[in-house]
Design a protein around this motif. Structure first.
Motif, PDB file in Angstrom:
ATOM      1  N   SER A 267      46.122   8.797 -23.532  1.00 32.15           N
ATOM      2  CA  SER A 267      45.021   9.822 -23.680  1.00 32.15           C
ATOM      3  C   SER A 267      44.419  10.131 -22.292  1.00 32.15           C
ATOM      4  CB  SER A 267      44.002   9.106 -24.829  1.00 32.15           C
ATOM      5  OG  SER A 267      43.479   7.698 -23.982  1.00 32.15           O
ATOM      6  N   PRO A 268      43.696  11.437 -22.404  1.00 26.15           N
ATOM      7  CA  PRO A 268      43.105  11.857 -21.212  1.00 26.15           C
ATOM      8  C   PRO A 268      41.803  10.919 -21.053  1.00 26.15           C
ATOM      9  CG  PRO A 268      42.522  13.333 -22.794  1.00 26.15           C
ATOM     10  CD  PRO A 268      43.464  12.312 -23.534  1.00 26.15           C
ATOM     11  N   GLY A 269      41.507  10.665 -19.587  1.00 25.84           N
ATOM     12  CA  GLY A 269      40.174  10.255 -19.206  1.00 25.84           C
ATOM     13  C   GLY A 269      39.102  11.464 -19.398  1.00 25.84           C
ATOM     14  N   MET A 270      37.807  10.752 -19.150  1.00 28.61           N
ATOM     15  CA  MET A 270      36.712  11.799 -19.573  1.00 28.61           C
ATOM     16  C   MET A 270      36.570  12.882 -18.399  1.00 28.61           C
ATOM     17  SD  MET A 270      32.565  10.520 -19.692  1.00 28.61           S
ATOM     18  CE  MET A 270      32.628  10.179 -17.665  1.00 28.61           C
ATOM     19  N   GLY A 271      36.946  12.488 -17.275  1.00 26.13           N
ATOM     20  CA  GLY A 271      36.870  13.661 -16.259  1.00 26.13           C
ATOM     21  C   GLY A 271      37.766  14.700 -16.535  1.00 26.13           C
ATOM     22  N   GLU A 272      39.225  14.280 -16.952  1.00 28.65           N
ATOM     23  CA  GLU A 272      39.978  15.429 -17.209  1.00 28.65           C
ATOM     24  C   GLU A 272      39.868  16.167 -18.400  1.00 28.65           C
ATOM     25  OE1 GLU A 272      44.995  15.694 -18.634  1.00 28.65           O
ATOM     26  OE2 GLU A 272      43.821  13.755 -18.177  1.00 28.65           O
ATOM     27  N   ALA A 273      39.235  15.504 -19.370  1.00 28.30           N
ATOM     28  CA  ALA A 273      39.068  16.434 -20.495  1.00 28.30           C
ATOM     29  C   ALA A 273      37.651  17.182 -20.224  1.00 28.30           C
ATOM     30  CB  ALA A 273      38.395  15.237 -21.912  1.00 28.30           C
ATOM     31  N   VAL A 274      36.598  16.808 -19.563  1.00 33.21           N
ATOM     32  CA  VAL A 274      35.401  17.614 -19.371  1.00 33.21           C
ATOM     33  C   VAL A 274      35.987  18.759 -18.685  1.00 33.21           C
ATOM     34  CG1 VAL A 274      33.197  17.612 -18.467  1.00 33.21           C
ATOM     35  CG2 VAL A 274      33.885  15.783 -19.869  1.00 33.21           C
ATOM     36  N   ALA A 275      36.731  18.334 -17.532  1.00 31.90           N
ATOM     37  CA  ALA A 275      37.323  19.596 -16.688  1.00 31.90           C
ATOM     38  C   ALA A 275      37.876  20.718 -17.660  1.00 31.90           C
ATOM     39  CB  ALA A 275      38.198  19.075 -15.643  1.00 31.90           C
ATOM     40  N   ARG A 276      38.542  20.450 -18.617  1.00 28.45           N
ATOM     41  CA  ARG A 276      39.241  21.495 -19.365  1.00 28.45           C
ATOM     42  C   ARG A 276      38.431  22.159 -20.199  1.00 28.45           C
ATOM     43  NH1 ARG A 276      44.526  20.285 -21.008  1.00 28.45           N
ATOM     44  NH2 ARG A 276      44.306  22.201 -22.140  1.00 28.45           N
ATOM     45  N   TYR A 277      37.449  21.496 -20.644  1.00 24.59           N
ATOM     46  CA  TYR A 277      36.408  22.183 -21.303  1.00 24.59           C
ATOM     47  C   TYR A 277      35.596  23.170 -20.855  1.00 24.59           C
ATOM     48  CZ  TYR A 277      37.771  18.458 -24.603  1.00 24.59           C
ATOM     49  OH  TYR A 277      38.426  17.232 -25.430  1.00 24.59           O
ATOM     50  N   GLU A 278      35.068  22.691 -19.570  1.00 28.44           N
ATOM     51  CA  GLU A 278      34.165  23.521 -18.652  1.00 28.44           C
ATOM     52  C   GLU A 278      35.332  24.696 -18.014  1.00 28.44           C
ATOM     53  OE1 GLU A 278      30.950  20.475 -17.008  1.00 28.44           O
ATOM     54  OE2 GLU A 278      32.776  20.481 -15.657  1.00 28.44           O
ATOM     55  N   ALA A 279      36.319  24.481 -17.793  1.00 27.92           N
ATOM     56  CA  ALA A 279      37.314  25.500 -17.469  1.00 27.92           C
ATOM     57  C   ALA A 279      37.474  26.721 -18.561  1.00 27.92           C
ATOM     58  CB  ALA A 279      38.689  24.937 -16.995  1.00 27.92           C
ATOM     59  N   ALA A 280      37.404  26.323 -19.866  1.00 25.90           N
ATOM     60  CA  ALA A 280      37.193  27.494 -20.926  1.00 25.90           C
ATOM     61  C   ALA A 280      35.978  28.052 -21.467  1.00 25.90           C
ATOM     62  CB  ALA A 280      37.959  26.458 -22.169  1.00 25.90           C
ATOM     63  N   GLY A 281      35.006  27.543 -20.443  1.00 28.73           N
ATOM     64  CA  GLY A 281      33.709  28.318 -20.500  1.00 28.73           C
ATOM     65  C   GLY A 281      32.545  27.576 -21.256  1.00 28.73           C
ATOM     66  N   PHE A 282      32.730  26.294 -21.534  1.00 26.53           N
ATOM     67  CA  PHE A 282      31.911  25.491 -22.218  1.00 26.53           C
ATOM     68  C   PHE A 282      30.987  24.637 -21.109  1.00 26.53           C
ATOM     69  CE2 PHE A 282      35.148  26.037 -25.209  1.00 26.53           C
ATOM     70  CZ  PHE A 282      34.372  26.591 -26.374  1.00 26.53           C
ATOM     71  N   GLY A 283      29.498  24.491 -21.246  1.00 26.04           N
ATOM     72  CA  GLY A 283      28.869  23.501 -20.548  1.00 26.04           C
ATOM     73  C   GLY A 283      28.356  22.471 -21.172  1.00 26.04           C
ATOM     74  N   ILE A 284      28.135  21.362 -20.762  1.00 26.75           N
ATOM     75  CA  ILE A 284      27.586  20.315 -21.477  1.00 26.75           C
ATOM     76  C   ILE A 284      26.110  20.397 -21.756  1.00 26.75           C
ATOM     77  CG2 ILE A 284      27.141  17.585 -21.223  1.00 26.75           C
ATOM     78  CD1 ILE A 284      29.612  17.376 -19.216  1.00 26.75           C
ATOM     79  N   THR A 285      25.739  20.114 -22.906  1.00 31.25           N
ATOM     80  CA  THR A 285      24.305  19.914 -23.410  1.00 31.25           C
ATOM     81  C   THR A 285      23.680  18.576 -23.793  1.00 31.25           C
ATOM     82  OG1 THR A 285      24.947  20.585 -25.692  1.00 31.25           O
ATOM     83  CG2 THR A 285      24.407  22.300 -23.965  1.00 31.25           C
ATOM     84  N   GLY A 286      24.925  17.778 -23.997  1.00 35.62           N
ATOM     85  CA  GLY A 286      24.388  16.342 -24.332  1.00 35.62           C
ATOM     86  C   GLY A 286      25.900  15.378 -24.193  1.00 35.62           C
ATOM     87  N   MET A 287      25.185  14.152 -23.894  1.00 38.06           N
ATOM     88  CA  MET A 287      26.310  13.047 -23.925  1.00 38.06           C
ATOM     89  C   MET A 287      25.604  11.998 -24.324  1.00 38.06           C
ATOM     90  SD  MET A 287      29.220  13.880 -21.957  1.00 38.06           S
ATOM     91  CE  MET A 287      29.740  12.400 -20.972  1.00 38.06           C
ATOM     92  N   TYR A 288      26.488  11.322 -25.318  1.00 39.87           N
ATOM     93  CA  TYR A 288      25.952   9.988 -26.225  1.00 39.87           C
ATOM     94  C   TYR A 288      26.835   9.066 -26.474  1.00 39.87           C
ATOM     95  CZ  TYR A 288      22.625  13.924 -27.594  1.00 39.87           C
ATOM     96  OH  TYR A 288      21.867  15.064 -27.454  1.00 39.87           O
TER      97      TYR A 288
END
Length: 315
Positions: A267-288
């Motif tokens: 499974s990917p780590g948090m950094g790898e996953a978030v980097a992929r999502y951000e590269a696709a144009g999404f930005g974080i609005t909340g972390m829980y």
């Protein structure tokens, strides 16, 4: 002008409840089951509690915590203060659902893709939070899917599909018997040390489809589709995400369970996953935080909510 607290007390006799006013912020109300005590926690805020000795002693220790300038009040009883971890995780789950519901409304979402639906907990949470649009849930295992289908049967806006989602159309064997944590990936050594349920290793053959292949069916009939993607697939979220291909650009927002400490091999780590999502144009609005180690306090997984800022409505 009377306060909401006062109006509530004035209403109670109309529904057969006797009220004995004891002064500002205090009253005794009774109906069948015996007396109850109303205690004021601030302007227009009240708590109704039994007046037994044990309840009275605990109620006296309650702390009313004001949440900034929001007007909200959090009532902390002694047991909640002692269980810091449990209280924090419960609060995070509540806040996450409320935040997602707010984002769905702000961005005009009319279809939620619920990938890794289990028995429908996420969808039911959205309904309780006020979301009334379409929900399309995906759950691959037979026994769990049966419960999901039962949960959705009286909701015409809730579709269910028995399949998993991934990068390629295929069949695969999923690890079962792990309750809400069934996965296409094997447990890591860390995961085995944390959860005894991973010792059981039954499997079931399932169908795996690509997200971009199911989107037309899921969005059929919507004049202006504004979909949101929720993934909770026990370490497989990036594979689901990859299966959207170029159509990921159609989603106005998304949610993924990202791992700080890996429970599953590969499974990917948090950094790898978030980097992929951000590269696709999404930005974080909340972390829980979803889970935390009791012994160290370390977060194991977060629910990460991301929105496509370019899709936000313009005033």
């Amino acid at each position: 002008m009377s306060t909401l607290y006062r109006r509530l007390l004035d209403l109670m006799p109309r529904i057969g409840v006797q009220v004995t006013d004891l002064g500002p912020g205090k009253a005794v109300v009774s109906r069948r089951g015996g007396p109850y005590r109303v205690t004021g926690a601030g302007k227009d805020t009240w708590v109704l509690r039994p007046t037994g000795d044990a309840a009275r002693s605990e109620a006296a220790e309650d702390e009313a915590v004001r949440l900034g300038d929001s007007g909200a009040v959090l009532l902390m009883d002694p047991s909640a203060r002692r269980d810091e971890r449990g209280t924090q995780l419960a609060a995070a789950a509540y806040l996450c659902t409320q935040h997602v519901a707010a984002m769905l409304e702000l961005y005009g979402v009319n279809c939620v893709f619920d990938v890794g639906a289990n028995t429908g907990q996420y969808a039911k949470g959205l309904r309780r939070a006020g979301y009334t649009g379409r929900i399309v849930s995906f759950e691959p295992t037979s026994a769990t899917f049966a419960r999901l289908a039962k949960a959705a049967e009286d909701d015409p806006q809730w579709q269910v599909h028995r399949c998993g989602l991934g990068r390629e159309e295929s069949t695969a064997r999923i690890h079962t018997g792990w309750k809400t944590m069934n996965s296409l990936l094997p447990a890591s050594e860390y995961g085995k040390g944390r959860y005894s349920r991973f010792a059981k290793d039954d499997t079931e053959e399932i169908r795996v489809r690509r997200l971009d292949e199911v989107m037309d069916e899921a969005l059929a009939g919507l004049a202006d589709p504004r979909p949101y993607l929720k993934m909770d697939t026990q370490g497989y979220d990036l594979e689901v995400f990859g299966g959207a291909g170029e159509r990921i650009a159609e989603f106005v927002g998304m949610q993924s369970e990202v791992a700080v400490l890996k429970l599953y091999e590969g499974s990917p780590g948090m950094g790898e996953a978030v980097a992929r999502y951000e590269a696709a144009g999404f930005g974080i609005t909340g972390m829980y935080p979803v889970t935390r180690e009791a012994t160290t306090g370390r977060v194991i997984e977060f629910d990460c909510v991301l929105m496509r800022a370019a899709a936000a409505p313009t005033v």
